[in-house]
Write a protein that holds these residues in place. Sequence first.
Motif, short mmCIF file in Angstrom:
data_model
loop_
_atom_site.label_atom_id
_atom_site.label_comp_id
_atom_site.label_asym_id
_atom_site.label_seq_id
_atom_site.Cartn_x
_atom_site.Cartn_y
_atom_site.Cartn_z
N SER A 7 5.47 -3.56 -4.91
CA SER A 7 4.08 -3.14 -4.83
C SER A 7 3.89 -2.27 -3.60
O SER A 7 4.17 -2.70 -2.49
CB SER A 7 3.19 -4.36 -4.74
N VAL A 8 3.46 -1.04 -3.82
CA VAL A 8 3.24 -0.15 -2.70
C VAL A 8 1.74 -0.10 -2.46
O VAL A 8 0.98 0.36 -3.30
CB VAL A 8 3.78 1.27 -3.00
N GLU A 9 1.31 -0.62 -1.35
CA GLU A 9 -0.11 -0.72 -1.09
C GLU A 9 -0.54 0.42 -0.18
O GLU A 9 0.13 0.71 0.82
CB GLU A 9 -0.42 -2.06 -0.42
N ASN A 10 -1.66 1.04 -0.53
CA ASN A 10 -2.15 2.14 0.30
C ASN A 10 -2.98 1.58 1.45
O ASN A 10 -4.09 1.11 1.26
CB ASN A 10 -2.99 3.09 -0.56
N LEU A 11 -2.41 1.64 2.66
CA LEU A 11 -3.14 1.13 3.83
C LEU A 11 -3.82 2.26 4.59
O LEU A 11 -4.40 2.04 5.65
CB LEU A 11 -2.18 0.37 4.75
N ASN A 12 -3.73 3.49 4.07
CA ASN A 12 -4.40 4.61 4.73
C ASN A 12 -5.87 4.60 4.33
O ASN A 12 -6.21 4.81 3.17
CB ASN A 12 -3.75 5.94 4.34
N VAL A 13 -6.73 4.31 5.32
CA VAL A 13 -8.14 4.12 5.00
C VAL A 13 -8.78 5.40 4.48
O VAL A 13 -9.73 5.36 3.68
CB VAL A 13 -8.94 3.57 6.20
N LEU A 14 -8.28 6.56 4.89
CA LEU A 14 -8.88 7.81 4.43
C LEU A 14 -8.55 8.07 2.96
O LEU A 14 -9.45 8.29 2.14
CB LEU A 14 -8.43 8.99 5.29
N THR A 15 -7.26 8.00 2.61
CA THR A 15 -6.91 8.33 1.22
C THR A 15 -7.47 7.28 0.25
O THR A 15 -7.87 7.61 -0.86
CB THR A 15 -5.38 8.49 1.04
N SER A 16 -7.51 6.02 0.69
CA SER A 16 -8.06 5.03 -0.24
C SER A 16 -9.57 5.23 -0.41
O SER A 16 -10.12 5.02 -1.50
CB SER A 16 -7.71 3.60 0.16
N PRO A 324 -12.06 -3.91 5.84
CA PRO A 324 -11.14 -5.04 6.03
C PRO A 324 -10.31 -5.39 4.79
O PRO A 324 -9.30 -6.06 4.92
CB PRO A 324 -12.08 -6.20 6.38
N THR A 325 -10.76 -4.90 3.61
CA THR A 325 -10.07 -5.28 2.37
C THR A 325 -9.53 -4.03 1.68
O THR A 325 -10.29 -3.07 1.48
CB THR A 325 -11.06 -5.99 1.40
N THR A 326 -8.26 -4.03 1.32
CA THR A 326 -7.71 -2.86 0.64
C THR A 326 -8.22 -2.82 -0.81
O THR A 326 -8.74 -3.81 -1.32
CB THR A 326 -6.17 -2.91 0.61
N MET A 327 -8.02 -1.66 -1.44
CA MET A 327 -8.47 -1.51 -2.84
C MET A 327 -7.72 -2.48 -3.75
O MET A 327 -8.31 -3.07 -4.66
CB MET A 327 -8.22 -0.07 -3.33
#
Length: 420
Positions: A7-16, A324-327
């Motif tokens: 699972s590749v999680e997007n932690l970049n707040v801008l792109t998400s 605080p919560t990813t997508m």
Amino acid sequence: MSVSEPSVENLNVLTSTQSIIKEALEKLGYGTEMYELLREPLRTLTVRFPVRMDNGTVKVFTGYRAQHNDAIGPTKGGIRFHPDVTEDEVKALSLWMSIKCGIANLPYGGGKGGVICDPRDMSFREQERLARAYVRAISQLVGPTKDIPAPDVMTNSQVMAWMMDEYSRIREFDSPGFITGKPVVLGGSLGRDTSTARGVAICIREAAKHSLIKLQGSRVVVQGFGNAGSYLAKFMHDSGAKVIGISDAYGALYDERGLDIDGLLERRDSFGTVTKLFKNTITNKELLELDCDILVPAAIENQITLQNAANIKAKIVVEAANGPTTMEATRILTENGVLLVPDVLGNAGGVIVSYFEWVQNNQGYYWTEEEVSTRLEELMIRSFDTVYKTALARSIDMRLAAYMVGVRRMAEAVELRGWV
Ligand code: NAD
């Protein structure tokens, strides 16, 4: 997703953030041109500026100011002093501010600023010189009718006072409306310091009604014990809930019988640090996974992720912190039946009362604390209601619903001005 799939999680707040704005615009029927305009701030300034330290040496700091969009009115948003500040983070924060202002129907677009520094390692006077130097560096871009800053992580009313004073000196007239979150004697609004937490508490109350949870005796966990987290813990404690866990950057405190919130408030420092005074601490990771009814992340980004979302036991999560919560974690929480109130709604109380402060500065007429809190209550309840109903009507989660509500007005203003 199968177990073997990494699972590749997007932690970049801008792109998400960009991806959810795209989805919200598509659902509202807007095309790619609108997204192209709104996916980045219209302006992002990077500044490098020297500050004389107490030992006589000069240190060069880097800071940013991003202005997402000013189709509706001047841009508005806080200034963060933190070692982990990045340009992408500041940009994302400015996008979030636009959405927040849209949800609350404020006449602003979003802005945000940040300086890469650690004020915990700086003296009082070094912090003052840093605050003043940053204002000098961004002074061309900001102003009471252009872009109005406010406090954020590790900046407070004292920092706002220095910044207002510096701006007033540059412009050669008193400019209280340049910045909000000021001390009351310098044109600050009554109720501003507790406004973010009050807004969060209102969202908790509304969410609890919908989830059929009785607040009296409910178990609450709050991550972060700074401006947002500590006041929120106090409000929940005073309303009869049991605050069983709190934390700061160094660890967390837990007591299933309920913590002594008044005692902790007295002992915390101005950066929201308190756990260092205790031996029996748990980790922030353990704190988030505690068995509780209501969880409030009130510290920093990317705390609830793919790694721990499935372990969250709270029935309601109200985001006081930004991002605080990813997508991906949002999806897991929603699937697990958790009612998640997103940051752009949950912590909008801060910008709402900042708006009230700016209005009072412009009028030169100041409201009572009761007037501030009645108007805040009205706006928060209306905002919550609009987002909740949109989520129900469209069968979508509260985050996407909040983005749809928040971006709609800005897109309309952009169209009416003929930009797209
Ligand atoms: P603050 O600096 O007053 O407090 C931050 C708290 O988080 C402190 O207790 C700190 O120790 C803790 N913390 C820092 N790093 C941590 C980590 N890695 N793990 C756990 N805890 C950590 O900041 P604040 O003003 O309370 O802001 C907190 C959050 O709320 C931020 O995301 C901010 O953007 C958001 N917010 C604040 C306001 C406001 O009016 N203060 C308004 C809207 C949103």
